[in-house]
Scaffold this active site. Structure first.
Site, PDB file in Angstrom:
ATOM      1  N   ARG A  69      -2.630   7.086  -7.868  1.00 32.55           N
ATOM      2  CA  ARG A  69      -2.036   5.707  -8.266  1.00 32.55           C
ATOM      3  C   ARG A  69      -0.567   5.776  -7.715  1.00 32.55           C
ATOM      4  NH1 ARG A  69      -6.421   3.946  -7.680  1.00 32.55           N
ATOM      5  NH2 ARG A  69      -7.590   2.763  -8.639  1.00 32.55           N
ATOM      6  N   HIS A 106      -3.668   3.974   1.368  1.00 30.97           N
ATOM      7  CA  HIS A 106      -4.980   3.631   0.514  1.00 30.97           C
ATOM      8  C   HIS A 106      -6.289   3.831   1.113  1.00 30.97           C
ATOM      9  CE1 HIS A 106      -5.520   2.599  -4.111  1.00 30.97           C
ATOM     10  NE2 HIS A 106      -6.472   3.103  -3.574  1.00 30.97           N
ATOM     11  N   GLU A 162       2.581  -1.179  -3.617  1.00 31.10           N
ATOM     12  CA  GLU A 162       1.547  -1.306  -2.418  1.00 31.10           C
ATOM     13  C   GLU A 162       0.797  -2.613  -2.325  1.00 31.10           C
ATOM     14  OE1 GLU A 162      -2.851   0.448  -3.315  1.00 31.10           O
ATOM     15  OE2 GLU A 162      -1.190   2.114  -3.587  1.00 31.10           O
ATOM     16  N   ASP A 198      -0.861   8.538  -0.306  1.00 24.01           N
ATOM     17  CA  ASP A 198      -1.981   7.432   0.058  1.00 24.01           C
ATOM     18  C   ASP A 198      -1.806   6.241  -0.719  1.00 24.01           C
ATOM     19  OD1 ASP A 198      -4.294   6.808   1.618  1.00 24.01           O
ATOM     20  OD2 ASP A 198      -5.386   6.797  -0.305  1.00 24.01           O
TER      21      ASP A 198
END
Length: 332
Positions: free
Chosen positions: A234, A295, A263, A258
């Site tokens: 996260r 992600h 985001e 990622d």
């Protein structure tokens, strides 16, 4: 019975439509995120299905309760975006997918490590331009390096085993030591010791009040100079401003992420024709030793299949029996 989906992409529609035949739900898909401004789109639904960046706040849950929604299904493992207390108050069941393909996320973390280290992304672009020089592409052997793993759930456990396969010394930090990993040679140590000894630090813990900004200016200073930091969990586990400062000083020599703290305003969208107003992500991407993916660690055929089937089964059981056999998937 009807399920309304938010934050859907073409692949969500493909997989849920493919496996819905044996369940017979009416599926209603929206590309936009669920929040206080979009909850009105839910119409005569028994359940809503959300993803990591949907905002399932007290206000949203109250509106869903008025609309007689009985289940909120997360098609992901994390649930930091959901007000669980409000759901309990309004008697709405919350379920998730606690484990789909831990190998998918673990393997992506390894892909970030290998790409950052051996600079294959840069080599690919060079060769396409007929530049076969090796200058600037120097990497290091993973063999013998110390890898610190923060969080040893299903994904962290899979990651530990992969890194052991590379011949790395693996240190781990978690609230409870995993006996199976310990038997395989993984050493569970205090967080400070892990940070001080690790050449590579990889985050695999959930986001909560205790883990938010677990990577901060203070913990970064405990790390080895030139450390590699990887985050596939996260975004808010990392204090991005502190990481940028550490990248500028060289304390962090490689960063692979990622996930990103902000985001929800960027990921899962095509912004190629727009100007991104987020100065922080722009600054991150300006570093040659930073690799950002959007992600996608979960994004394999196996993982999507498991996410789809688990979500549909969870909703089916809860609507029919108000109970769930997979207790680890039930939050409220």
């Amino acid at each position: 019975m009807k399920i309304t989906f938010f934050s859907t992409q073409p692949y969500d529609k493909e997989f849920f439509n493919r496996y819905n035949d044996s369940f017979g739900f009416q599926l209603d898909f929206f590309e936009i995120e669920l929040n206080a401004q979009t909850v009105h789109l839910v119409d005569k639904s028994d359940a809503v299905c959300v993803f990591v960046n949907d905002i399932v706040s007290e206000t949203v849950i109250a509106q869903l309760s008025i609309k007689n929604v009985k289940v909120i299904a997360l098609r992901c493992a994390g649930f930091n975006n959901v007000d669980l207390a409000a759901a309990k108050q309004h008697n709405i069941n919350i379920c998730r997918v606690p484990a789909y393909s831990p190998q998918a996320v673990a393997e992506h973390a390894v892909a970030l490590i290998l790409t950052l280290n051996r600079k294959t992304h840069k080599a690919y672009n060079r060769v396409r331009e007929q530049n076969f020089s090796l200058n600037g592409l120097l990497g290091f052997d993973l063999y013998g390096k110390t890898v610190g793993v923060i969080g040893t759930g299903n994904i962290g456990k899979a990651f530990c085993r992969i890194m052991q396969g590379f011949g790395c010394k693996v240190l781990a930090f978690d609230i409870i030591a995993n006996k199976e990993l310990e038997a395989s040679g993984v050493q569970f140590v205090p967080l400070i010791e892990l940070l001080q000894q690790s050449d590579i630090v990889s985050l695999h813990c959930p986001l909560n009040e205790q883990t938010k900004h677990i990577i901060s200016s203070d913990t970064i200073q405990m790390m080895k100079p030139g450390v590699m930091l990887i985050n596939t969990s996260r975004g808010a586990l990392i204090d991005t401003t502190a990481v940028i400062t550490a990248l500028k000083s060289g304390q962090i020599a490689y960063l692979g992420i990622d996930v990103y703290e902000q985001e929800e305003h960027i990921f899962f969208r095509d912004l190629s024709a727009t100007v991104i107003e987020d100065d922080t992500i722009q600054r991150l991407m300006s570093f040659s030793n930073v690799l950002v993916t959007a992600h996608q660690a979960f994004f394999t055929k196996e993982a999507l299949t498991q996410i789809t089937l688990t979500t549909l089964r969870n909703v089916d059981e809860l609507l029919k029996t108000n109970n769930l056999s997979a207790r680890s998937a039930l939050l409220v």
